[in-house]
Design a protein around this motif. Structure first.
Motif, PDB file in Angstrom:
ATOM      1  N   VAL A   1      -3.186  -8.805  -1.864  1.00 47.69           N
ATOM      2  CA  VAL A   1      -2.169  -9.799  -2.226  1.00 47.69           C
ATOM      3  C   VAL A   1      -2.782 -11.179  -2.437  1.00 47.69           C
ATOM      4  N   LEU A   2      -3.739 -11.553  -1.588  1.00 45.98           N
ATOM      5  CA  LEU A   2      -4.271 -12.912  -1.672  1.00 45.98           C
ATOM      6  C   LEU A   2      -5.581 -12.985  -2.450  1.00 45.98           C
ATOM      7  N   GLY A   3      -6.095 -11.844  -2.865  1.00 48.15           N
ATOM      8  CA  GLY A   3      -7.331 -11.821  -3.651  1.00 48.15           C
ATOM      9  C   GLY A   3      -8.486 -12.415  -2.877  1.00 48.15           C
ATOM     10  N   SER A   4      -9.127 -13.468  -3.458  1.00 46.67           N
ATOM     11  CA  SER A   4     -10.325 -14.009  -2.813  1.00 46.67           C
ATOM     12  C   SER A   4      -9.987 -14.730  -1.506  1.00 46.67           C
ATOM     13  N   TRP A   5      -8.690 -14.975  -1.245  1.00 48.93           N
ATOM     14  CA  TRP A   5      -8.298 -15.595   0.022  1.00 48.93           C
ATOM     15  C   TRP A   5      -8.027 -14.547   1.097  1.00 48.93           C
ATOM     16  N   GLY A   6      -8.346 -13.303   0.786  1.00 51.77           N
ATOM     17  CA  GLY A   6      -8.043 -12.207   1.707  1.00 51.77           C
ATOM     18  C   GLY A   6      -8.641 -12.381   3.096  1.00 51.77           C
ATOM     19  N   TRP A   7      -9.799 -13.054   3.180  1.00 52.24           N
ATOM     20  CA  TRP A   7     -10.458 -13.228   4.485  1.00 52.24           C
ATOM     21  C   TRP A   7      -9.578 -13.968   5.481  1.00 52.24           C
ATOM     22  N   ILE A   8      -8.613 -14.736   4.949  1.00 54.50           N
ATOM     23  CA  ILE A   8      -7.716 -15.483   5.839  1.00 54.50           C
ATOM     24  C   ILE A   8      -7.032 -14.538   6.823  1.00 54.50           C
ATOM     25  N   MET A   9      -6.723 -13.326   6.352  1.00 53.18           N
ATOM     26  CA  MET A   9      -6.018 -12.395   7.230  1.00 53.18           C
ATOM     27  C   MET A   9      -6.896 -11.965   8.391  1.00 53.18           C
ATOM     28  N   SER A  10      -8.183 -11.872   8.125  1.00 50.09           N
ATOM     29  CA  SER A  10      -9.115 -11.518   9.173  1.00 50.09           C
ATOM     30  C   SER A  10      -9.114 -12.607  10.258  1.00 50.09           C
TER      31      SER A  10
ATOM     32  N   MET B   1       0.844  -1.206   0.000  1.00 50.14           N
ATOM     33  CA  MET B   1       0.000   0.000   0.000  1.00 50.14           C
ATOM     34  C   MET B   1       0.869   1.243   0.000  1.00 50.14           C
ATOM     35  N   THR B   2       0.349   2.319  -0.512  1.00 51.16           N
ATOM     36  CA  THR B   2       1.062   3.590  -0.351  1.00 51.16           C
ATOM     37  C   THR B   2       0.771   4.084   1.066  1.00 51.16           C
ATOM     38  N   PRO B   3       1.619   4.992   1.587  1.00 48.87           N
ATOM     39  CA  PRO B   3       1.346   5.511   2.930  1.00 48.87           C
ATOM     40  C   PRO B   3      -0.080   6.046   3.048  1.00 48.87           C
ATOM     41  N   LYS B   4      -0.586   6.697   2.004  1.00 54.54           N
ATOM     42  CA  LYS B   4      -1.960   7.235   2.057  1.00 54.54           C
ATOM     43  C   LYS B   4      -2.978   6.127   2.223  1.00 54.54           C
ATOM     44  N   GLU B   5      -2.824   5.061   1.424  1.00 58.67           N
ATOM     45  CA  GLU B   5      -3.768   3.940   1.532  1.00 58.67           C
ATOM     46  C   GLU B   5      -3.711   3.324   2.927  1.00 58.67           C
ATOM     47  N   LEU B   6      -2.485   3.201   3.435  1.00 50.73           N
ATOM     48  CA  LEU B   6      -2.324   2.617   4.767  1.00 50.73           C
ATOM     49  C   LEU B   6      -3.036   3.469   5.816  1.00 50.73           C
ATOM     50  N   MET B   7      -2.877   4.791   5.695  1.00 47.24           N
ATOM     51  CA  MET B   7      -3.496   5.675   6.681  1.00 47.24           C
ATOM     52  C   MET B   7      -5.012   5.555   6.671  1.00 47.24           C
ATOM     53  N   SER B   8      -5.591   5.325   5.491  1.00 49.57           N
ATOM     54  CA  SER B   8      -7.051   5.329   5.445  1.00 49.57           C
ATOM     55  C   SER B   8      -7.653   3.941   5.634  1.00 49.57           C
ATOM     56  N   SER B   9      -6.802   2.904   5.740  1.00 49.80           N
ATOM     57  CA  SER B   9      -7.366   1.568   5.915  1.00 49.80           C
ATOM     58  C   SER B   9      -7.810   1.367   7.369  1.00 49.80           C
ATOM     59  N   THR B  10      -8.972   0.732   7.555  1.00 48.49           N
ATOM     60  CA  THR B  10      -9.416   0.526   8.937  1.00 48.49           C
ATOM     61  C   THR B  10      -8.853  -0.767   9.512  1.00 48.49           C
ATOM     62  N   ALA B  11      -8.742  -1.802   8.680  1.00 46.58           N
ATOM     63  CA  ALA B  11      -8.170  -3.059   9.165  1.00 46.58           C
ATOM     64  C   ALA B  11      -7.057  -3.402   8.189  1.00 46.58           C
ATOM     65  N   VAL B  12      -5.847  -3.007   8.556  1.00 48.38           N
ATOM     66  CA  VAL B  12      -4.749  -3.042   7.600  1.00 48.38           C
ATOM     67  C   VAL B  12      -4.457  -4.443   7.067  1.00 48.38           C
ATOM     68  N   ALA B  13      -4.564  -5.464   7.954  1.00 53.83           N
ATOM     69  CA  ALA B  13      -4.245  -6.810   7.492  1.00 53.83           C
ATOM     70  C   ALA B  13      -5.258  -7.281   6.457  1.00 53.83           C
ATOM     71  N   VAL B  14      -6.507  -6.838   6.617  1.00 55.32           N
ATOM     72  CA  VAL B  14      -7.538  -7.256   5.668  1.00 55.32           C
ATOM     73  C   VAL B  14      -7.310  -6.574   4.313  1.00 55.32           C
ATOM     74  N   THR B  15      -6.977  -5.287   4.334  1.00 52.38           N
ATOM     75  CA  THR B  15      -6.669  -4.587   3.088  1.00 52.38           C
ATOM     76  C   THR B  15      -5.487  -5.267   2.395  1.00 52.38           C
ATOM     77  N   TRP B  16      -4.482  -5.600   3.196  1.00 50.93           N
ATOM     78  CA  TRP B  16      -3.305  -6.280   2.659  1.00 50.93           C
ATOM     79  C   TRP B  16      -3.730  -7.599   2.007  1.00 50.93           C
ATOM     80  N   GLY B  17      -4.560  -8.377   2.754  1.00 41.62           N
ATOM     81  CA  GLY B  17      -5.012  -9.677   2.262  1.00 41.62           C
ATOM     82  C   GLY B  17      -5.769  -9.547   0.952  1.00 41.62           C
ATOM     83  N   ASN B  18      -6.666  -8.564   0.884  1.00 45.39           N
ATOM     84  CA  ASN B  18      -7.450  -8.404  -0.345  1.00 45.39           C
ATOM     85  C   ASN B  18      -6.551  -8.074  -1.525  1.00 45.39           C
TER      86      ASN B  18
END
Ligand code: ARG
Length: 468
Positions: A281-290, A262-279
């Motif tokens: 990088v892992l696409g449909s497996w993003g929920w795993i991060m949750s 993520m860019t610093p801006k995207e990181l700042m505005s994300s509410t659940a950073v691991a979930v944003t990351w998961g979506n």
């Protein structure tokens, strides 16, 4: 019965692996999944945020060297409480026990359980934020389950701890590897001009450090259970070094990975950073991060319980809390009354509590007492150099960290005074007011006798001995 009572004591069941997981497994909890966005938003740039995470790690490593010395010189369980009692005396120690039992520990439990609940219920409410009452009920359920586990059996709660630690190290490992792959593909945008727009005021740095230090908190967990540790003089320093370096390394790499994806801006505005990351990088497996974030918080909650009950237990043993809290179950050998007490208070704190404020007040109070503990170490080094020290640090180290701790406690108050910090300070001081009539003058000595006898029979507990 008398003889049996005298032999009752908690067993030394924690080995090196258990010890490492007790530390690392508590440190890695909600913070690394909740705080990176707050840290970067307050300091403003990716470079500054990585410096904050690295400084927190360094600070914690250095302070843990001091705790390794304390824990091997004073080999009793109880962490800061017992160190303060043996160095600064009973009033200060009582103030710590009072704040810790009535506020810091329950607040820690409440904060982590809230973030657990947030991640658990999130998938069921994809469109809107989940209702607060649902989140709080799930959090309360997690607290009750772990309280039961910890009352049942020390060995079982240790297995839970080891299992969850492995799970979250793997989860953070996935984030690191995913980040490395993206970095290799040339995603280095966030690291160009990485110090541009940094905010270097006292307040932003203070807030960022509080958030970062929350993620690292739990580094002192093993010092609460020294009496249950096998060969503490060897295993305590070893476990501290292994666990804290592991966590510091992981936290830094995970932050690099977040910033790669993520860019610093995207990181700042994300509410659940691991979930944003998961979506991303892992696409449909993003929920795993949750799921990973929820499991991580659950494990940390278990560790917080494991050691949290112990402060209460040790303080009661010293006559600073009602007797019943110092007793252990006659068969299971767990300090169940202290655990039950901590649970009840945690549930009470859970009702009004919200994550951000809990973190700030938690760090404020915790670092106040770390500072008192460190001055105790300095006192011991100067006044009692003859004590046997299997492990010793140069005196400049505690002095240096004491200064940092004083900065941490004073900075937010001086820079932006907030009335809430005054309340917290008054609360800590009120411990001294309770101390004078009830502990020093022993007003109402038999106050709890009847209740104690009843609870003792009801809970099947008996006084436990020191394990030295
Ligand atoms: N570091 C943990 C987290 O990130 C919080 C630890 C709370 N403190 C404690 N002593 N258990 O969630």
């Amino acid at each position: 019965m008398d003889e049996k009572q005298q032999k009752l004591s908690l067993k030394r069941e924690v080995g090196l692996i258990g010890a490492v997981s007790l530390i690392a497994g508590t440190m890695i909890g909600s913070g690394i999944f909740m705080s990176p966005q707050t840290v970067i938003s307050s300091v403003g740039s990716s470079g500054a945020s990585l410096v904050v995470w690295a400084s927190c790690g360094l600070l914690v490593i250095l302070v843990s060297f001091c705790y390794a010395e304390l824990g091997t010189v004073i080999q009793e369980s109880g962490g800061e409480y017992i160190y303060i009692l043996r160095t600064s005396g009973p009033v200060m120690a009582f103030m710590l026990a009072f704040s810790s039992i009535l506020f810091v520990r329950p607040a820690g439990v409440a904060g982590i359980s809230l973030s657990f609940a947030q991640y658990v219920v999130a998938p069921f409410y994809p469109e809107c934020p989940p209702p607060v009452s649902v989140v709080k009920c799930v959090a309360a359920a997690a607290v009750l389950v772990l309280a039961t586990v910890n009352c049942m059996n020390v060995r079982f709660s240790m297995s839970v701890q080891v299992f969850f630690m492995v799970a979250k190290v793997v989860a953070l490992g996935v984030i690191v590897v995913g980040g490395a792959v993206m970095l290799a593909k040339g995603n280095t945008e966030s690291f160009q001009n990485s110090f541009e727009n940094s905010n270097v005021g006292i307040n932003p740095i203070g807030v960022a450090l509080y958030q970062g230090l929350w993620s690292y908190d739990g580094w002192n967990n093993l010092n609460y259970v020294t009496e249950e540790l096998k060969r503490p003089e060897v295993n305590l320093p070893r476990a501290l070094v292994i666990a804290i370096s592991l966590v510091t390394g992981l936290y830094l790499l995970v932050n690099v990975s977040y910033l790669t994806v993520m860019t610093p801006k995207e990181l700042m505005s994300s509410t659940a950073v691991a979930v944003t990351w998961g979506n991303k990088v892992l696409g449909s497996w993003g929920w795993i991060m949750s799921l990973a974030a929820a499991l991580s918080a659950f494990g940390s909650l278990n560790g917080t319980f494991f050691s949290g009950g112990r402060v209460c237990f040790v303080a009661a043993r010293e006559g600073h809390m009602p007797d019943i809290l110092s007793m252990a179950h006659v068969h299971r050998l767990t300090p169940s009354p202290a655990l039950i007490f901590t649970t009840v208070i945690s549930l009470v704190v859970l009702i009004p509590g919200d994550f951000q404020s809990i973190v700030n007040y938690f760090s404020f109070t915790a670092w106040f007492f770390y500072a008192v503990t460190l001055s105790g170490l300095i006192y011991l080094k100067i006044k009692k150099p003859e004590l046997p020290r299997p492990y010793s640090v140069p005196i400049v180290l505690p002095i240096l960290i004491l200064l940092v701790a004083i900065f941490l406690v004073l900075a937010p108050i001086i820079d932006q005074p907030q009335i809430e910090y005054l309340y917290v300070a008054l609360f800590i001081l009120s411990g001294a007011i309770v101390y004078v009539p009830f502990i020093h003058f022993k007003l109402c000595p038999g106050m709890f006798d009847k209740v104690t006898t009843f609870l003792q029979l009801f809970l099947e507990v008996a006084p436990a001995e020191k394990n030295l």
